[in-house]
Motif scaffolding. Structure first.
Motif, short mmCIF file in Angstrom:
data_model
loop_
_atom_site.label_atom_id
_atom_site.label_comp_id
_atom_site.label_asym_id
_atom_site.label_seq_id
_atom_site.Cartn_x
_atom_site.Cartn_y
_atom_site.Cartn_z
N PRO A 1 12.52 1.43 -40.92
CA PRO A 1 12.16 1.07 -39.55
C PRO A 1 12.86 -0.19 -39.04
O PRO A 1 13.25 -0.26 -37.88
N ARG A 2 13.04 -1.18 -39.90
CA ARG A 2 13.69 -2.42 -39.45
C ARG A 2 15.17 -2.18 -39.16
O ARG A 2 15.72 -2.73 -38.20
N GLU A 3 15.81 -1.37 -39.98
CA GLU A 3 17.21 -1.04 -39.73
C GLU A 3 17.35 -0.23 -38.44
O GLU A 3 18.34 -0.40 -37.71
N GLN A 4 16.37 0.62 -38.16
CA GLN A 4 16.39 1.36 -36.89
C GLN A 4 16.39 0.40 -35.71
O GLN A 4 17.20 0.53 -34.77
N ALA A 5 15.46 -0.54 -35.73
CA ALA A 5 15.36 -1.52 -34.63
C ALA A 5 16.64 -2.33 -34.52
O ALA A 5 17.09 -2.67 -33.42
N GLN A 6 17.24 -2.63 -35.67
CA GLN A 6 18.49 -3.40 -35.67
C GLN A 6 19.61 -2.62 -34.99
O GLN A 6 20.36 -3.17 -34.18
N MET A 7 19.73 -1.34 -35.29
CA MET A 7 20.83 -0.54 -34.77
C MET A 7 20.63 -0.15 -33.31
O MET A 7 21.58 -0.12 -32.53
N LEU A 8 19.37 0.16 -32.94
CA LEU A 8 19.11 0.63 -31.59
C LEU A 8 18.93 -0.52 -30.60
O LEU A 8 19.28 -0.40 -29.43
N GLY A 9 18.37 -1.64 -31.07
CA GLY A 9 18.11 -2.76 -30.16
C GLY A 9 16.89 -2.51 -29.31
O GLY A 9 16.79 -1.47 -28.65
N THR A 10 15.93 -3.40 -29.34
CA THR A 10 14.71 -3.27 -28.55
C THR A 10 14.31 -4.64 -28.04
O THR A 10 14.87 -5.66 -28.44
N LEU A 11 13.31 -4.67 -27.17
CA LEU A 11 12.77 -5.92 -26.67
C LEU A 11 11.54 -6.29 -27.49
O LEU A 11 10.68 -5.45 -27.78
N GLY A 12 11.45 -7.57 -27.85
CA GLY A 12 10.29 -8.05 -28.58
C GLY A 12 9.18 -8.48 -27.64
O GLY A 12 9.31 -8.43 -26.41
N ALA A 13 8.06 -8.94 -28.23
CA ALA A 13 6.92 -9.38 -27.43
C ALA A 13 7.27 -10.61 -26.59
O ALA A 13 6.64 -10.87 -25.55
N CYS A 14 8.30 -11.34 -27.01
CA CYS A 14 8.72 -12.55 -26.26
C CYS A 14 9.52 -12.19 -25.02
O CYS A 14 9.82 -13.06 -24.20
N GLY A 15 9.89 -10.92 -24.86
CA GLY A 15 10.68 -10.50 -23.72
C GLY A 15 12.18 -10.56 -23.95
O GLY A 15 12.96 -10.18 -23.07
N ARG A 16 12.58 -11.01 -25.13
CA ARG A 16 14.01 -11.06 -25.45
C ARG A 16 14.35 -9.95 -26.45
O ARG A 16 13.47 -9.35 -27.05
N GLU A 17 15.65 -9.71 -26.61
CA GLU A 17 16.06 -8.69 -27.56
C GLU A 17 15.62 -9.07 -28.97
O GLU A 17 15.62 -10.25 -29.33
N ASN A 18 15.22 -8.08 -29.75
CA ASN A 18 14.64 -8.37 -31.06
C ASN A 18 15.63 -9.10 -31.97
O ASN A 18 16.84 -8.91 -31.91
N CYS A 19 15.06 -9.94 -32.83
CA CYS A 19 15.86 -10.81 -33.70
C CYS A 19 16.76 -10.01 -34.63
O CYS A 19 17.88 -10.43 -34.95
N SER A 20 16.29 -8.85 -35.09
CA SER A 20 17.05 -8.09 -36.08
C SER A 20 18.37 -7.58 -35.53
O SER A 20 19.31 -7.33 -36.29
#
Length: 283
Positions: free
Chosen positions: A143-162
């Motif tokens: 799941p973490r690699e998925q988020a890294q490759m696809l790119g998503t927004l975190g709860a802070c409103g910015r793109e996820n750290c991964s």
């Protein structure tokens, strides 16, 4: 020889590559990686090589023709990804296809996927054979690699750290949330990947230092000024204060420097409670 940090398209991770010449930051170069020749971007200054280091190699700066080919292969990979997703749905395969990537010479195509159970990939391989002669490599990712490759927004409103700056996925535990006095709500502590937020680890060391100056939760303490004694109900590490609950009711935001253990208080104050024992108390 130089060592250049380069970054591939779908990951923020920096890879060290040997190069015979230095390149400015932002230059697109062709590198020889584990999968074959690929286009990467120089993301840092050159440094001397470590004799014990293991490196890939920068072959050359990418020519305009190679960049056009690289973009064409990227589009081809996206088309194949959507085609394979459709075929997987038709066959009711419980798999999520995340990315399809070609090497620059089109000798290898890597399909990154995730699945909760072992699946038969033969039908998808057969489908691929009709559209490319490249060697096929299926790579299972989490799941973490998925988020890294696809790119998503975190709860802070910015793109996820991964997908922006994390170089490795360090272990994250619920203890980090407890130490930071965060509410143990899975919805608020989980990232877009469904796992604990990576950012819980960023300030954990600082919180541990701050907690050293605070009493433990559930410990019995007395306030030197008012003489009020009670049980610690909440810690505020950043402010250096605690909340306590006395027989008269709750008392808020008492400086930790003005508190002492109830066992050290004058006679008449309650003694050390069972909840203060190391086996049952926690920060």
């Amino acid at each position: 020889m130089f060592v250049l940090p380069v970054r591939f398209e779908r990951s923020p991770k920096l890879h060290s590559m040997l190069s015979e010449q230095d390149y400015p930051v932002g230059t697109r170069v062709v590198v020889q990686g584990k999968r074959g020749p690929e286009v990467a971007t120089v993301r840092g200054q050159a440094s001397p090589p470590d004799p014990k280091g293991r490196y890939g190699a920068v072959l050359r700066d990418a020519s305009p023709e190679e960049l056009i080919r690289w973009k064409d292969l990227h589009r081809q990979g996206e088309d194949l990804k959507w085609l394979l997703r459709a075929r997987a749905r038709e066959r009711r395969l419980p798999v999520k296809l995340v990315a399809v990537e070609f090497t620059l010479d089109e000798s290898l195509v890597t399909i990154s996927y995730s699945a909760d159970e072992r699946i038969e990939l033969g039908p998808l391989i057969a489908e691929l054979r009709e559209h490319t002669r490249a060697r096929v490599n299926f790579a299972a990712i989490g799941p973490r690699e998925q988020a890294q490759m696809l790119g998503t927004l975190g709860a802070c409103g910015r793109e996820n750290c991964s997908s922006t700056h994390l170089q490795d996925f360090a272990p994250v535990s619920i203890r980090m949330a407890r130490d930071q006095q965060l509410p143990l709500n899975p919805e608020k502590l989980s990232g877009p990947c469904g796992r604990l937020l990576c950012c819980l680890q960023f300030e954990h060391t600082q919180y541990l230092e701050l907690l050293k100056d605070l009493p433990r939760k559930n410990a019995r303490v007395c306030h030197e000024g008012s003489g009020a004694c009670g049980k610690v109900t909440k810690l505020h590490p950043l402010k250096g204060t605690v909340d306590i609950h006395t027989e008269q009711g709750p008392v808020y935001d008492l400086p930790a420097s003005e508190l002492k253990r109830a066992t050290d208080a004058p006679a008449g104050h309650p003694g050390k409670s069972r909840a203060e024992s190391p086996s049952e108390s926690e920060r």
